[in-house]
Design a protein around this motif. Structure first.
Motif, PDB file in Angstrom:
ATOM      1  N   GLU A 290      34.119  35.180  40.203  1.00 37.44           N
ATOM      2  CA  GLU A 290      33.512  36.132  38.865  1.00 37.44           C
ATOM      3  C   GLU A 290      31.955  36.449  38.874  1.00 37.44           C
ATOM      4  O   GLU A 290      31.942  37.516  38.561  1.00 37.44           O
ATOM      5  N   GLU A 291      31.246  36.409  39.897  1.00 38.39           N
ATOM      6  CA  GLU A 291      30.292  36.489  40.474  1.00 38.39           C
ATOM      7  C   GLU A 291      30.450  37.722  41.545  1.00 38.39           C
ATOM      8  O   GLU A 291      29.704  38.689  40.676  1.00 38.39           O
ATOM      9  N   ILE A 292      31.138  37.931  42.019  1.00 38.77           N
ATOM     10  CA  ILE A 292      31.155  39.011  42.956  1.00 38.77           C
ATOM     11  C   ILE A 292      31.851  40.353  41.906  1.00 38.77           C
ATOM     12  O   ILE A 292      31.370  40.964  42.005  1.00 38.77           O
ATOM     13  N   LEU A 293      32.185  39.877  41.177  1.00 36.12           N
ATOM     14  CA  LEU A 293      33.239  40.511  39.374  1.00 36.12           C
ATOM     15  C   LEU A 293      31.839  41.316  39.297  1.00 36.12           C
ATOM     16  O   LEU A 293      32.144  42.680  39.300  1.00 36.12           O
ATOM     17  N   LYS A 294      31.168  40.894  38.440  1.00 43.54           N
ATOM     18  CA  LYS A 294      29.537  41.214  38.828  1.00 43.54           C
ATOM     19  C   LYS A 294      29.531  42.211  39.199  1.00 43.54           C
ATOM     20  O   LYS A 294      28.751  43.262  38.430  1.00 43.54           O
ATOM     21  N   VAL A 295      28.995  41.374  40.368  1.00 42.69           N
ATOM     22  CA  VAL A 295      28.227  42.749  41.125  1.00 42.69           C
ATOM     23  C   VAL A 295      28.634  43.859  41.366  1.00 42.69           C
ATOM     24  O   VAL A 295      27.947  44.835  41.294  1.00 42.69           O
ATOM     25  N   ALA A 296      30.063  43.734  42.155  1.00 46.92           N
ATOM     26  CA  ALA A 296      31.128  44.808  42.059  1.00 46.92           C
ATOM     27  C   ALA A 296      31.408  45.793  40.729  1.00 46.92           C
ATOM     28  O   ALA A 296      31.062  46.763  40.637  1.00 46.92           O
ATOM     29  N   ASN A 297      30.834  45.673  39.392  1.00 44.36           N
ATOM     30  CA  ASN A 297      31.661  46.228  38.390  1.00 44.36           C
ATOM     31  C   ASN A 297      29.696  46.563  37.703  1.00 44.36           C
ATOM     32  O   ASN A 297      30.063  48.064  37.358  1.00 44.36           O
ATOM     33  N   ASN A 298      29.055  45.963  38.365  1.00 47.04           N
ATOM     34  CA  ASN A 298      27.556  46.919  37.741  1.00 47.04           C
ATOM     35  C   ASN A 298      27.705  47.874  38.799  1.00 47.04           C
ATOM     36  O   ASN A 298      26.703  48.839  38.709  1.00 47.04           O
ATOM     37  N   HIS A 299      27.721  47.433  39.728  1.00 47.12           N
ATOM     38  CA  HIS A 299      27.670  48.484  40.713  1.00 47.12           C
ATOM     39  C   HIS A 299      28.419  50.188  40.998  1.00 47.12           C
ATOM     40  O   HIS A 299      28.123  51.558  40.997  1.00 47.12           O
TER      41      HIS A 299
ATOM     42  N   GLY B  10      30.353  50.604  38.363  1.00 44.02           N
ATOM     43  CA  GLY B  10      29.569  51.032  36.323  1.00 44.02           C
ATOM     44  C   GLY B  10      31.562  51.050  35.958  1.00 44.02           C
ATOM     45  O   GLY B  10      31.633  51.783  34.897  1.00 44.02           O
ATOM     46  N   LYS B  11      32.142  50.148  36.152  1.00 44.67           N
ATOM     47  CA  LYS B  11      33.466  50.298  35.710  1.00 44.67           C
ATOM     48  C   LYS B  11      33.948  48.611  35.571  1.00 44.67           C
ATOM     49  O   LYS B  11      32.867  47.242  36.210  1.00 44.67           O
ATOM     50  N   ASN B  12      34.596  48.062  34.617  1.00 49.15           N
ATOM     51  CA  ASN B  12      34.965  46.494  34.380  1.00 49.15           C
ATOM     52  C   ASN B  12      36.388  46.435  34.821  1.00 49.15           C
ATOM     53  O   ASN B  12      37.034  45.306  33.950  1.00 49.15           O
ATOM     54  N   THR B  13      37.288  47.338  35.394  1.00 51.95           N
ATOM     55  CA  THR B  13      38.368  46.743  35.451  1.00 51.95           C
ATOM     56  C   THR B  13      38.969  46.989  36.990  1.00 51.95           C
ATOM     57  O   THR B  13      40.213  47.288  37.370  1.00 51.95           O
TER      58      THR B  13
ATOM     59  N   TYR C 196      39.562  48.443  42.953  1.00 51.91           N
ATOM     60  CA  TYR C 196      39.281  49.167  41.407  1.00 51.91           C
ATOM     61  C   TYR C 196      40.599  50.047  41.652  1.00 51.91           C
ATOM     62  O   TYR C 196      40.031  51.863  42.007  1.00 51.91           O
ATOM     63  N   MET C 197      41.442  50.359  42.180  1.00 51.55           N
ATOM     64  CA  MET C 197      42.859  51.539  41.952  1.00 51.55           C
ATOM     65  C   MET C 197      42.950  52.185  40.554  1.00 51.55           C
ATOM     66  O   MET C 197      42.962  51.462  40.319  1.00 51.55           O
ATOM     67  N   ASP C 198      43.626  53.445  40.771  1.00 54.60           N
ATOM     68  CA  ASP C 198      43.554  53.845  39.758  1.00 54.60           C
ATOM     69  C   ASP C 198      43.666  55.796  39.957  1.00 54.60           C
ATOM     70  O   ASP C 198      43.259  56.198  40.816  1.00 54.60           O
ATOM     71  N   PHE C 199      44.925  55.878  40.287  1.00 54.30           N
ATOM     72  CA  PHE C 199      46.476  57.230  40.161  1.00 54.30           C
ATOM     73  C   PHE C 199      45.287  57.866  39.849  1.00 54.30           C
ATOM     74  O   PHE C 199      45.815  59.065  40.168  1.00 54.30           O
ATOM     75  N   LYS C 200      44.288  58.153  38.826  1.00 53.64           N
ATOM     76  CA  LYS C 200      44.252  58.892  37.307  1.00 53.64           C
ATOM     77  C   LYS C 200      42.465  60.134  37.642  1.00 53.64           C
ATOM     78  O   LYS C 200      42.484  60.710  37.425  1.00 53.64           O
TER      79      LYS C 200
ATOM     80  N   THR D 191      36.672  50.679  46.416  1.00 53.83           N
ATOM     81  CA  THR D 191      36.201  49.504  46.754  1.00 53.83           C
ATOM     82  C   THR D 191      35.166  48.877  47.384  1.00 53.83           C
ATOM     83  O   THR D 191      34.300  50.057  47.813  1.00 53.83           O
ATOM     84  N   VAL D 192      34.426  47.956  46.942  1.00 47.47           N
ATOM     85  CA  VAL D 192      33.410  47.771  47.615  1.00 47.47           C
ATOM     86  C   VAL D 192      33.140  46.112  47.714  1.00 47.47           C
ATOM     87  O   VAL D 192      34.119  45.192  47.453  1.00 47.47           O
ATOM     88  N   PHE D 193      32.869  46.337  48.647  1.00 46.63           N
ATOM     89  CA  PHE D 193      32.544  45.684  50.148  1.00 46.63           C
ATOM     90  C   PHE D 193      31.052  44.810  49.610  1.00 46.63           C
ATOM     91  O   PHE D 193      30.105  44.935  50.100  1.00 46.63           O
ATOM     92  N   ILE D 194      30.990  43.218  49.452  1.00 48.48           N
ATOM     93  CA  ILE D 194      29.512  42.140  49.326  1.00 48.48           C
ATOM     94  C   ILE D 194      29.532  40.928  49.899  1.00 48.48           C
ATOM     95  O   ILE D 194      30.464  40.852  51.051  1.00 48.48           O
TER      96      ILE D 194
END
Length: 385
Positions: A64-73, A75-78, A95-99, A104-107
């Motif tokens: 959950e801490e890693i996901l917060k860092v990635a979301n902040n980086h 600007g997504k929350n999914t 954060y895979m999205d075909f549209k 991909t964030v490396f932390i």
């Protein structure tokens, strides 16, 4: 009896020739892309230093801490997935999205620092994804490319069998053994080309047959089911179906991913990878792959948990559940990819697959040259006569 044997070899020669010409281009593409893809992991590790970190004695940051860092980086929350590796691996969040744009964030899992991020626009592909697409579909959209590959591989298997019939000498002696097992490097081009086709083809035939058979599992549903039926002693291959979360608990909110990670880490402290596919819909589950050997697909537990209660759920199919509890047929099905790309034998297996796939790519080329030179010589002979 000799006449029957002679006629059979003549039939095999014609079948080998025309089927080889028919499937040659597709076989060349499939084999050469297989070569290029063989050492994908090793090349990525060598050229992408952001995949690695220096291990530290401090504990890993929780998901959950890693996901917060990635979301902040981003600007997504999914986020769609988070992957923990070994002590020297960076954690990466997908954060895979075909549209829209995928990330991909490396932390660094010890400090929470973002090391690197990769973004891809819809339709954008990297080198190995492009090569894999060619290997699977010939870069043709829809099912047409996949079917072309499937039928071409079936034809290739027949050419391998007829090739072995032609390669097998009528009499075994020192002369025939030298001819079938030795490359004469200093020979004229025509002879060297024939040896490259005959000798190298003989060496690689069995491996190429295995690669073809394991590849056909993905090409044809009937072949996949038939293979499973034989290896399981008559059982039907169940489809891979994911369970669903109990939406009656939706008001309680999503359960803590930290709790699940800690639980799985305690159960499998020596696992190489923990991959969490995160639910995007209210009925979806948390899908976890616990990989017990680095780079392995079959030594993997594919587990499912309710996203609201973390209750373990049961999926179906050969890939669901713990690999130690899988049946022999299920284990063989899980091994199919690792047999196909050689990783079942480690780096030695990958080298074998690389070399044999390279030989496989050369066979249509050397075979065409043999046919073309014979045809041209025959035409020249007719003109003189």
């Amino acid at each position: 009896m000799n006449l029957i044997h002679k006629n059979f070899r003549k039939f095999c020669l014609r079948l080998h020739l025309w089927l080889g010409l028919l499937s040659g281009i597709v076989v060349f593409i499939v084999c050469i892309t297989g070569c290029l893809y063989a050492f994908k992991d090793e090349i990525n590790d060598a050229t992408q230093p952001w995949r690695f970190v220096s291990p530290k004695p401090s504990p890993l940051l929780m998901p959950e801490e890693i996901l917060k860092v990635a979301n902040n980086h981003t600007g997504k929350n999914t986020p769609t997935a988070i992957t923990y590796g070994e002590t020297t691996d960076a954690v990466f969040v997908d954060y895979m999205d075909f549209k829209t744009t995928s990330y991909t964030v490396f932390i660094n899992p010890y400090t929470g620092k973002v090391i690197h991020s990769v973004c891809k626009e819809p339709g954008e592909t990297d080198f190995f994804s492009f090569i894999l697409k060619g290997h699977r579909t010939l870069w043709i959209p829809g099912k047409a490319g996949k079917l072309m590959i499937g039928y071409s591989v079936v034809i290739f298997v027949i050419t391998l069998i007829t090739g072995l019939v032609l390669w097998y000498p009528r009499k075994w002696n020192k002369k025939t053994a030298l001819r079938n097992f030795t490359l004469k490097i200093n020979s004229p081009f025509a002879r060297l080309n024939y040896d490259l086709h005959n000798v190298l083809g003989g060496y690689a035939a069995i491996v190429l047959f295995v690669l073809s058979a394991t590849g056909l599992v993905w090409s044809f549903n009937w072949f996949s089911k038939a293979t499973y039926y034989i290896t399981s002693g008559g059982k039907e291959l169940k489809p891979y179906v994911l369970p669903q979360s109990d939406t009656l608990h939706i008001e309680a909110g999503k359960a803590s991913l930290n709790v699940l990670f800690k639980k799985l880490k305690e159960e499998s402290p020596n696992a190489a990878t923990f991959y969490f596919a995160l639910p995007q819909k209210k009925e979806e589950v948390i899908r976890v792959s616990v990989v017990h050997e680095r780079g392995s697909y079959y030594k993997t537990d594919n587990l499912f948990f309710d996203q609201y209660t973390l209750a373990p759920l049961q999926g179906s199919g050969a890939y669901a559940g713990k690999y130690t509890e899988a049946s022999l047929a299920d284990k063989l099905r899980r091994m199919n990819l690792e047999i196909h790309d050689g990783r079942i034998l480690g780096i030695f297996g990958k080298i074998i697959v690389f070399v044999c796939a390279l030989i496989g790519a050369s066979l249509p080329v050397t075979g065409f040259i043999i046919w073309f030179k014979k045809k041209r010589n025959h035409s020249l002979h007719l003109r003189k006569s």
